[in-house]
Design a protein around this motif. Structure first.
Motif, mmCIF file in Angstrom:
data_model
loop_
_atom_site.group_PDB
_atom_site.id
_atom_site.type_symbol
_atom_site.label_atom_id
_atom_site.label_comp_id
_atom_site.label_asym_id
_atom_site.label_seq_id
_atom_site.Cartn_x
_atom_site.Cartn_y
_atom_site.Cartn_z
ATOM 1 N N PHE A 7 0.805 -1.244 0.127
ATOM 2 C CA PHE A 7 0.053 -0.156 0.213
ATOM 3 C C PHE A 7 0.855 1.297 -0.130
ATOM 4 N N MET A 8 2.074 1.262 0.804
ATOM 5 C CA MET A 8 2.833 2.296 0.938
ATOM 6 C C MET A 8 3.795 2.492 -0.615
ATOM 7 N N TYR A 13 -0.601 3.363 9.149
ATOM 8 C CA TYR A 13 -0.415 3.320 10.795
ATOM 9 C C TYR A 13 -1.266 2.334 11.196
ATOM 10 N N ASN A 14 -0.467 1.147 12.062
ATOM 11 C CA ASN A 14 -1.527 0.131 12.503
ATOM 12 C C ASN A 14 -1.450 0.120 13.986
ATOM 13 N N THR A 39 4.150 2.665 13.206
ATOM 14 C CA THR A 39 4.473 3.881 12.384
ATOM 15 C C THR A 39 4.769 3.240 11.017
ATOM 16 N N PRO A 40 4.667 4.127 9.824
ATOM 17 C CA PRO A 40 5.314 3.701 8.403
ATOM 18 C C PRO A 40 6.859 3.123 8.710
ATOM 19 N N ALA A 41 7.372 3.831 9.312
ATOM 20 C CA ALA A 41 8.974 3.369 9.672
ATOM 21 C C ALA A 41 9.088 1.965 10.131
ATOM 22 N N ASP A 42 8.095 1.732 11.289
ATOM 23 C CA ASP A 42 8.119 0.236 12.082
ATOM 24 C C ASP A 42 7.847 -0.558 10.822
ATOM 25 N N ALA A 91 3.249 -4.982 15.322
ATOM 26 C CA ALA A 91 2.267 -4.348 15.557
ATOM 27 C C ALA A 91 2.751 -3.266 16.278
ATOM 28 N N GLY A 92 3.953 -2.830 16.173
ATOM 29 C CA GLY A 92 4.409 -1.623 16.663
ATOM 30 C C GLY A 92 5.204 -1.269 18.032
ATOM 31 N N ARG A 93 5.012 -0.263 18.575
ATOM 32 C CA ARG A 93 5.504 -0.168 19.881
ATOM 33 C C ARG A 93 4.422 0.355 20.849
#
Length: 501
Positions: free
Chosen positions: A294-295, A303-304, A318-321, A329-331
């Motif tokens: 998608f990006m 953002y998830n 985030t996108p960077a993650d 699932a990020g931080r």
């Protein structure tokens, strides 16, 4: 407080404004607090002429929305503390009903539009609804007082807050039995909002397309954030990918609140120019590689948020993650704790799977019909298995009740799903465990192909065999035209056909 002030400043919430309006804004919050009624009043005090909502019937300003919800609250035949069911598709009428009920001090119960007639009747009984407000397309259960959302009527405006604020009740998305009602707490200040917008850069006055259903925890959260940010929320009764792209372009929406399958459907449409800066998703796992695909098309926008009806949020990618680790699932955001614990409640080493527990100030207050909450040192069990890597990123390995043991090996179906979802021929896939006389359990894969794509069962097995351990190879491979999903896009694995390739 420093974190809150800095985040509010970064997101434009502390921008100077007319002193009399700023004074009224904070007076409204002081009087009405941080629930839906208070958030609407602060927005209307500060930005009365700004468009609050846009649906198929056109725009509604904040001052108009405040007037209608206040007069609707004065006309509702319910008392503070009563429970009022709201059964409708995303629309201004649904938002007015939701805020009107909350203004009165009654408890709005958000009803899933995918409920069967039997489930609807059961939920009505279990939640002891005093009234059901619904779209004309839905038939109310016999004997339940009801009214169409579009024809509720208006009375004298209610201008004083109730003695006790109402509590929004969101139904859990259980796939069997009667959904339980989870009572959502009212935010105690700006910190919950800032925990989210610190990671997801939603700004004051932004235009956001709330594609997720409002009865879903993430759609409801989108509405809460829109009111708090004095944003313009664009609503559509049903999600269609081509219409979603047209909506983003026509209404110049910089943000979209969605569930993952919506991004998947958008990717099946031809690419077009849209002003999208934020595609914030939640509600189910992101299929393997979807975020990066998608990006690659729409920019660094995904953002998830990992969370649940009960836990609110646990972590945000985030996108960077997602570029660094597409399955993360990020931080945990500010003020949130996520731990992976063993069966004895002890933290497991980084990288080791365990039971995921989360702590934040917006954990649900309990189920309306009673029932236990599993807590450990103030942390709530999510029902998921997962791990935290050395960089502090959270990974969800699967639901506790989805993990299977095949020939003595622990196997996570979600890992196999991610591998198969990355195949260009695969539109969507679900993997489950089925009984096996020799190994106890084995994996079965249900695969939906893109139109015109060709893939054999043996090619599916070979691909998994090349990527994962041999015990992760699905013995059964079933090709389907589509997967069964509920109204929020979650796959209903219990409805997958009982057949083998």
């Amino acid at each position: 407080m420093l974190f809150v002030a800095r985040t509010m400043a970064r997101r434009g919430l502390l921008a100077p404004g007319p002193p009399h309006r700023v004074a009224r804004q904070f007076a409204a919050l002081h009087t009405w607090k941080f629930g839906l009624a208070g958030e609407l009043r602060q927005a209307a005090a500060r930005s009365p002429a700004r468009v609050a909502l846009i649906d198929a019937d056109g725009p509604t300003t904040y001052s108009e929305l405040l007037d209608r919800t206040s007069r609707l609250a004065g006309a509702l035949p319910v008392a503070p503390g009563d429970r009022v069911g709201i059964l409708g598709r995303n629309s201004t009428a649904m938002v007015e009903a939701l805020i009107g009920v909350a203004t009165l001090g009654a408890d709005p119960v958000l009803m899933n539009t995918g409920l069967s007639p039997g489930q609807l009747a059961a939920v009505t009984r279990h939640q002891q609804l005093r009234l059901l407000l619904h779209d004309p397309e839905f038939d109310p259960p016999p004997g339940v007082p009801s009214a169409h959302l579009q024809h509720i009527g208006y009375g004298e405006p209610l201008s004083r807050p109730p003695g006790k604020p109402g509590r929004t009740i969101i139904l859990t998305s259980g796939t069997t039995g009667v959904p339980k009602g989870a009572q959502r707490p009212t935010p105690g200040g700006f910190r919950p909002l800032c925990s989210i917008i610190d990671r997801i850069p939603l700004t004051a006055g932004i235009r956001m397309f709330i594609a997720a259903p409002l009865f879903h925890a993430w759609g409801f959260a989108g509405l809460q954030m829109a009111l708090a940010l004095r944003a313009t929320a664009v609503l559509r009764p049903r999600f269609e990918p081509a219409d979603a792209l047209e909506t983003l372009a026509t209404h110049e929406c910089a943000a979209m609140i969605a569930v993952p399958v919506m991004l998947q459907r958008i990717m099946e449409e031809p690419a077009r120019e849209v002003p999208l800066r934020i595609a914030a998703v939640s509600g189910s796992a992101l299929p393997g590689g979807l975020a990066t695909r998608f990006m690659d098309r729409y920019g660094e926008v995904v953002y998830n948020l990992y969370g649940s009806t009960e836990a609110s949020w646990a972590s945000i990618a985030t996108p960077a993650d997602l570029r660094a680790a597409p399955s993360t699932a990020g931080r945990p955001p500010h003020g949130t704790i996520v731990e992976a614990l063993d069966e004895h409640g002890r933290p497991v080493p980084r990288g080791t799977p365990g039971r995921l527990f989360v702590g934040n100030e917006m954990l649900f207050e309990g189920y309306t019909g009673g029932g236990p909450r599993e807590l450990h040192r103030g942390l709530l069990a999510t029902g998921d298995l997962g791990h935290v890597d050395e960089a502090g990123r959270v990974f969800v390995d699967g639901r506790q009740d989805d993990m299977i043991v095949s020939g003595g090996e622990n196997v996570f179906p979600s890992e196999v799903e991610d591998v198969l979802a990355a195949r260009p021929e695969v539109r969507e896939v679900a993997v489950i465990g089925v009984p096996d006389d020799q190994y106890g359990q084995r994996l079965a894969a249900y695969v939906v192909l893109h139109d015109g794509a060709g893939l054999t069962a043996e090619a599916v097995r070979d691909h998994v065999r090349n990527e994962l351990a041999r015990f992760s190879v699905p013995r059964d491979v079933v090709f389907l035209p589509e997967l069964p999903r509920n109204a929020t896009g979650k796959i209903l694995k219990r409805l997958l056909p009982d057949q083998q390739a």
